[in-house]
Scaffold this motif. Structure first.
Motif, short mmCIF file in Angstrom:
data_model
loop_
_atom_site.label_atom_id
_atom_site.label_comp_id
_atom_site.label_asym_id
_atom_site.label_seq_id
_atom_site.Cartn_x
_atom_site.Cartn_y
_atom_site.Cartn_z
N HIS A 161 0.69 -1.33 0.18
CA HIS A 161 0.32 0.20 -0.03
C HIS A 161 0.73 1.63 -0.15
CE1 HIS A 161 -2.54 3.50 1.97
NE2 HIS A 161 -3.34 3.05 1.05
N ASP A 162 1.88 1.07 1.17
CA ASP A 162 2.43 2.38 0.74
C ASP A 162 3.94 2.68 0.37
OD1 ASP A 162 0.99 2.65 3.64
OD2 ASP A 162 2.75 2.39 4.80
N LYS A 163 4.39 1.74 -0.74
CA LYS A 163 5.16 2.03 -1.57
C LYS A 163 5.06 1.28 -2.80
CE LYS A 163 8.29 2.58 1.73
NZ LYS A 163 8.55 4.46 1.80
N HIS A 164 4.24 0.33 -3.38
CA HIS A 164 3.33 -0.39 -4.25
C HIS A 164 2.74 0.99 -5.15
CE1 HIS A 164 6.57 -3.54 -5.34
NE2 HIS A 164 6.45 -3.60 -3.83
N LEU A 165 1.83 1.43 -4.18
CA LEU A 165 0.41 1.96 -4.97
C LEU A 165 0.67 3.09 -5.07
CD1 LEU A 165 -2.62 2.41 -5.84
CD2 LEU A 165 -3.01 2.14 -2.53
N GLN A 166 1.68 4.08 -3.83
CA GLN A 166 1.98 5.26 -3.71
C GLN A 166 2.63 5.72 -5.08
OE1 GLN A 166 1.52 7.51 -1.09
NE2 GLN A 166 1.75 9.12 -2.76
N GLY A 167 3.69 4.46 -5.47
CA GLY A 167 3.94 4.53 -6.47
C GLY A 167 3.15 5.07 -7.80
N TYR A 168 2.82 4.42 -8.04
CA TYR A 168 1.33 4.53 -9.20
C TYR A 168 0.46 5.71 -8.71
CZ TYR A 168 2.23 -0.20 -10.71
OH TYR A 168 2.53 -1.21 -11.45
N ILE A 169 0.18 6.60 -7.63
CA ILE A 169 -0.43 7.39 -7.18
C ILE A 169 1.10 8.92 -7.75
CG2 ILE A 169 -0.89 8.90 -5.57
CD1 ILE A 169 -2.56 6.82 -4.67
N ASP A 170 1.95 8.12 -7.53
CA ASP A 170 2.99 9.85 -7.76
C ASP A 170 3.22 9.21 -9.16
OD1 ASP A 170 2.64 10.06 -4.85
OD2 ASP A 170 5.20 9.27 -4.57
N LYS A 171 3.46 8.63 -9.85
CA LYS A 171 3.62 8.38 -11.25
C LYS A 171 2.08 9.25 -12.63
CE LYS A 171 6.52 4.56 -12.26
NZ LYS A 171 6.37 3.39 -11.52
N LEU A 172 1.25 8.74 -11.42
CA LEU A 172 -0.13 9.59 -12.30
C LEU A 172 -0.20 11.15 -12.02
CD1 LEU A 172 -2.78 8.49 -13.21
CD2 LEU A 172 -4.05 8.05 -11.56
N ASN A 173 0.19 11.66 -10.72
CA ASN A 173 0.43 12.92 -10.93
C ASN A 173 1.49 13.26 -11.22
OD1 ASN A 173 -2.03 12.54 -9.16
ND2 ASN A 173 -0.86 12.12 -7.15
N GLY A 174 1.99 13.00 -11.90
CA GLY A 174 3.31 13.26 -12.85
C GLY A 174 3.05 13.59 -13.79
N VAL A 175 2.04 12.35 -14.95
CA VAL A 175 1.64 12.19 -16.02
C VAL A 175 0.85 13.46 -15.76
CG1 VAL A 175 0.56 11.13 -17.54
CG2 VAL A 175 1.90 9.99 -15.91
N LEU A 176 -0.10 13.63 -14.53
CA LEU A 176 -1.46 14.59 -15.44
C LEU A 176 -1.21 16.25 -14.92
CD1 LEU A 176 -4.21 12.41 -13.01
CD2 LEU A 176 -4.15 13.31 -15.56
N PHE A 177 0.71 16.10 -14.37
CA PHE A 177 0.69 18.08 -13.82
C PHE A 177 0.75 18.58 -15.42
CE2 PHE A 177 4.41 20.55 -12.84
CZ PHE A 177 3.98 21.35 -12.06
N ASN A 178 1.15 16.99 -15.85
CA ASN A 178 1.86 18.24 -17.16
C ASN A 178 0.91 18.05 -18.37
OD1 ASN A 178 4.12 18.75 -17.08
ND2 ASN A 178 5.07 16.07 -17.16
N CYS A 179 -0.34 17.36 -17.94
CA CYS A 179 -1.70 17.15 -18.79
C CYS A 179 -3.34 17.91 -17.99
CB CYS A 179 -1.89 15.78 -19.19
SG CYS A 179 -0.77 15.13 -20.59
N ARG A 180 -3.19 19.20 -18.21
CA ARG A 180 -4.05 20.59 -17.99
C ARG A 180 -5.12 19.36 -17.87
NH1 ARG A 180 -3.23 26.55 -15.77
NH2 ARG A 180 -1.19 24.92 -14.78
N GLU A 181 -5.46 19.23 -19.35
CA GLU A 181 -6.86 19.09 -19.37
C GLU A 181 -7.52 17.68 -19.42
OE1 GLU A 181 -3.97 19.00 -21.42
OE2 GLU A 181 -3.72 17.25 -22.61
#
Ligand code: MN3
Length: 210
Positions: free
Chosen positions: A32-52
């Motif tokens: 939960h704290d490392k693997h799922l967190q890793g996916y959440i961080d990556k997803l936020n990273g992608v969306l940070f650059n895709c405002r739409e």
């Protein structure tokens, strides 16, 4: 459930040690704290650059055919799928183990597989058949149920099936405790199934309002 950008890692619906002895505290904490967190961080990273895309919910991010560069689309699918699948997996289990399967889902399992025991046998076979990393899923299609496997972080959302249950068979889900004994992990998982939640998902699937 936090379902839009910025995604946050919502707590497990039970304590880290709640699923022992079938899944140990350390595995749950890492998962939960490392693997799922890793996916959440990556997803936020992608969306940070895709405002739409920032106002799209998790399910839309997975199923909508956004016009994106291939590299971004691939990263979005992997990370959004990882968040969706892990949340679904964690939410499919409960510390109140040995819950009975009953109601409409029980009837559908009997109709589709011939009973709970044959269902478990087929589900375990599917979980063991995943080559490398992925998940086994119980999915609904109309009044019937099927067992499917999907690789990596693919989700059943764009298969047309409604997801009811899943088991994560990536090695990180069990290796600390079971090493290579995926079959033992799968057998223990049956005692953790949140049948109440699964039954509700099935009834929602029948109503077409997942
Ligand atoms: Mn996992």
């Amino acid at each position: 459930m936090n379902n839009c950008y910025p995604f946050k890692n919502t707590p497990l619906p039970y304590d880290y040690n709640a699923l022992e002895p079938y899944i140990d505290c350390e595995t749950m904490r890492l998962h939960h704290d490392k693997h799922l967190q890793g996916y959440i961080d990556k997803l936020n990273g992608v969306l940070f650059n895709c405002r739409e895309l920032q106002s799209s919910c998790l399910e839309q991010l997975i199923t909508t055919g956004f016009r994106l560069r291939d590299s971004i689309r691939c990263e979005l699918r992997k990370s959004a799928g990882g968040v969706y699948n892990h949340r679904f997996f964690f939410d499919s289990m409960t510390q109140n183990s040995h819950q009975p399967c009953d109601g409409m889902l029980y009837n559908a399992i009997c109709k589709s597989f011939g009973g709970i025991k044959p269902f478990m046998k087929e589900f375990k076979t599917a979980a063991l058949s995943v080559f490398g990393s992925g998940y086994a899923w119980l999915v609904a299609t109309g009044n019937y149920l099927r067992i499917i496997t999907l690789p990596n972080q693919a989700t059943p959302l764009d298969t047309g099936y409604k997801p009811i249950l899943c088991i994560d068979v990536w090695e990180h889900a069990y290796y600390l405790q079971y090493q290579n004994r995926r079959a033992e992990y799968a057998e223990g998982w049956f005692d953790l199934i949140n049948w109440r939640k699964a039954g509700k998902r099935y009834e929602d699937a029948l109503g077409g309002c997942m």
